[in-house]
Design a protein around this motif. Structure first.
Motif, PDB file in Angstrom:
ATOM      1  N   ALA A  36     -19.397   6.704   9.294  1.00  0.00           N
ATOM      2  CA  ALA A  36     -17.754   7.069   8.684  1.00  0.00           C
ATOM      3  C   ALA A  36     -17.126   5.893  10.215  1.00  0.00           C
ATOM      4  CB  ALA A  36     -17.653   8.738   9.270  1.00  0.00           C
ATOM      5  N   VAL A  37     -15.689   5.540   9.047  1.00  0.00           N
ATOM      6  CA  VAL A  37     -14.543   5.169  10.001  1.00  0.00           C
ATOM      7  C   VAL A  37     -13.261   5.407  10.213  1.00  0.00           C
ATOM      8  CG1 VAL A  37     -16.333   2.500  10.283  1.00  0.00           C
ATOM      9  CG2 VAL A  37     -14.049   3.064   8.526  1.00  0.00           C
ATOM     10  N   ALA A  38     -12.871   5.458  11.058  1.00  0.00           N
ATOM     11  CA  ALA A  38     -11.352   6.032  10.964  1.00  0.00           C
ATOM     12  C   ALA A  38     -10.550   5.216   9.913  1.00  0.00           C
ATOM     13  CB  ALA A  38     -10.683   5.729  12.551  1.00  0.00           C
ATOM     14  N   GLY A  39      -9.424   6.028   9.664  1.00  0.00           N
ATOM     15  CA  GLY A  39      -8.483   4.728   8.672  1.00  0.00           C
ATOM     16  C   GLY A  39      -7.006   3.814   9.939  1.00  0.00           C
ATOM     17  N   GLU A  40      -5.853   3.846   9.206  1.00  0.00           N
ATOM     18  CA  GLU A  40      -5.126   3.336   9.949  1.00  0.00           C
ATOM     19  C   GLU A  40      -4.372   4.100  10.801  1.00  0.00           C
ATOM     20  OE1 GLU A  40      -1.298   0.828   8.423  1.00  0.00           O
ATOM     21  OE2 GLU A  40      -2.186   2.446   7.322  1.00  0.00           O
TER      22      GLU A  40
END
Length: 493
Positions: A47-51
């Motif tokens: 999982a990665v963070a969005g904008e």
């Protein structure tokens, strides 16, 4: 039957349609395969963070599963872009043209400058952990008998990898589908009853089929977003079958009403509030649905840094506007005005190449649309059956240029309408064109002599009975219309 207005029912549609062009960000071939992959690779996705700097709830849900993903690929149809080993190429121009065509048919405004975005997806369906998508148009509408339904957005995006099998801790995918261009249409929640939802879905399907899209099972995926007053929006995936659309909607309404009833019985506890949370569900064959995952939000979107802004020039838009395809509903009305029966219209519209051929031939001889329709579809199929050839084999011989030449003779008065079918049969059987069109005609005087003879021998018969005897006698050497005129004249005396 539900009273949709009293329930505060709202619904919107999302449609994803594969385009019949090369892959969106690599230009690789876009077809599905049945042969064994040439190689396999394994990946883990995180999982990665969005904008906004936040990890989306749906993304966090998938990440918590900790799965391994296996991908099967092909050396000649899967590129390094699909393997996430090379940056994306520019948006495929053919796919962009098709998406713009769809957008214009939906009366949308085109964005002159737009940005390719990454949408975080870590269920394994993308090797990169994200799907690329680009917003190209907004604020259109589609007509229904209940009023206009506003189209919120039209996007162009890449399709996901194809799921082959799923186990507890491992999923196996095929990379042949990954990267195939999709046009995504999203409506506003303007749909106010189940019948309107179905009508709008069919209308959107008609618009898409007028464009360069793939056909067959799996090439179109349709979702519906539904809510009643007091309940969060629920997205139902796999909303495909027109026969089940109304049942699926009504069962979801009943499920949401049960949620509301349970909330009322439980009071305001946290558990009661959880009952009403929107989620993503999968449509089942009986019209019910099952939970898939939490509802995703905007936190999973961020810009594609490997690609510049996409600029859509006015010249391109105007060129596409001038060449918009006709919808089948409009074509059907035009064909009725030309005198075609409903059955003949259905045949002409059954395949795009039939209709294209019909239109081209009508430019040569516009006096008899039914004759042309029979030549293009009906008689070719009859000839295939009688000669034992495939329809493809007959069409190679009786191709459009041959039909053009036959119609030119009809137009110039050198060939009767009633002789066209027999000429086509002769050509299909291998007779040279020049010999096939030489019809050994019987004079009107000879026909009248024969008619008088049979009327004298068998008086009192109906005109159609005499007609059958005449046609059997002369076997294609006379024009049927002319023969009937002679019969009517003789019998009437």
């Amino acid at each position: 039957m539900h009273d949709y207005s009293k329930l505060g029912f709202k619904a919107g549609l999302e449609i994803h349609q594969q385009l019949d062009t090369p892959k969106l960000f690599s230009g690789a071939p876009s077809f599905l395969r049945n042969d064994e992959p040439h190689y396999r690779i394994e990946r883990k996705l995180h999982a990665v963070a969005g904008e906004t700097g936040v990890v989306d709830e749906a993304v966090a849900h998938e990440a918590a599963l900790g799965k391994t993903f296996v991908y099967g690929g092909y050396r000649d149809s899967v590129s390094l872009v699909e393997l996430d080993e090379e940056p994306a190429h520019a948006v495929n121009s053919e796919a962009l043209d098709v998406a713009l065509t769809v957008a214009l048919l939906l009366n949308c405004e085109i964005y002159p400058v737009t940005q390719v975005m990454r949408k975080t997806v870590i269920d394994g369906s993308n090797t990169s952990g994200f799907q690329r998508t680009v917003l190209i148009a907004h604020d259109g509408f589609v007509d229904t008998s209940f009023g206009n339904v506003r189209v919120a957005t039209v996007c162009l995006e890449e399709d996901s990898a194809r799921l082959i099998s799923r186990e507890k801790n491992k999923s196996v995918y095929r990379l042949d589908r990954l990267g195939i261009p999709l046009v995504e249409i999203a409506t506003y929640p303007d749909l106010r009853n189940a019948e309107q939802v179905k009508e709008c879905a069919l209308k959107l399907g008609e618009i898409l089929r007028a464009c360069r899209v793939k056909r067959g099972i799996g090439t179109i995926r349709q979702d519906v977003n539904i809510s009643v007053s007091g309940h969060d929006r629920v997205e139902i995936k796999g909303f495909q079958d027109p026969k089940m659309m109304i049942t699926t909607i009504d069962k979801e309404i009943e499920r949401q009403l049960l949620d509301l009833k349970n909330k009322k019985l439980s009071g305001n506890s946290k558990g009661a509030r959880d009952l009403l949370r929107g989620d993503v569900r999968n449509a089942l064959p009986d019209g019910s649905s099952e939970f898939l995952r939490p509802m995703p939000g905007a936190s999973r979107m961020y810009p594609e840094t490997d690609l510049p802004l996409l600029r859509i020039g006015l010249e391109k838009v105007n060129r596409i506007k001038k060449n918009l395809p006709k919808l089948k509903s409009d074509i059907r009305d035009e064909l009725k005005k030309k005198g075609l029966t409903d059955e003949m219209i259905k045949l002409v519209l059954s395949e795009n190449y039939y209709f294209d051929s019909f239109e081209n031939l009508l430019n040569i001889y516009s006096k008899d649309a039914n004759l042309i329709a029979k030549m293009v579809v009906l008689w070719r199929e009859e000839i295939a059956t009688k000669t034992g050839k495939t329809i493809d084999g007959v069409m190679k011989v009786l191709h459009e240029r041959v039909l053009e030449q036959i119609l030119e003779l009809v137009r110039d008065g050198k060939l009767e309408n009633g002789d066209v079918k027999s000429v086509m049969m002769k050509i299909a059987e291998g007779v040279k064109f020049s010999d096939a069109v030489k019809i050994d005609k019987i004079s009107d005087d000879e026909v009248e002599i024969y008619v008088r003879e049979i009327v004298k021998e068998k008086p009192g018969m109906r005109a159609n009975a005499y007609m059958g005897m005449v046609m059997a006698k002369f076997k294609g050497k006379i024009d049927a219309k002319k023969a009937m005129e002679i019969i009517d004249r003789v019998v009437g005396k």
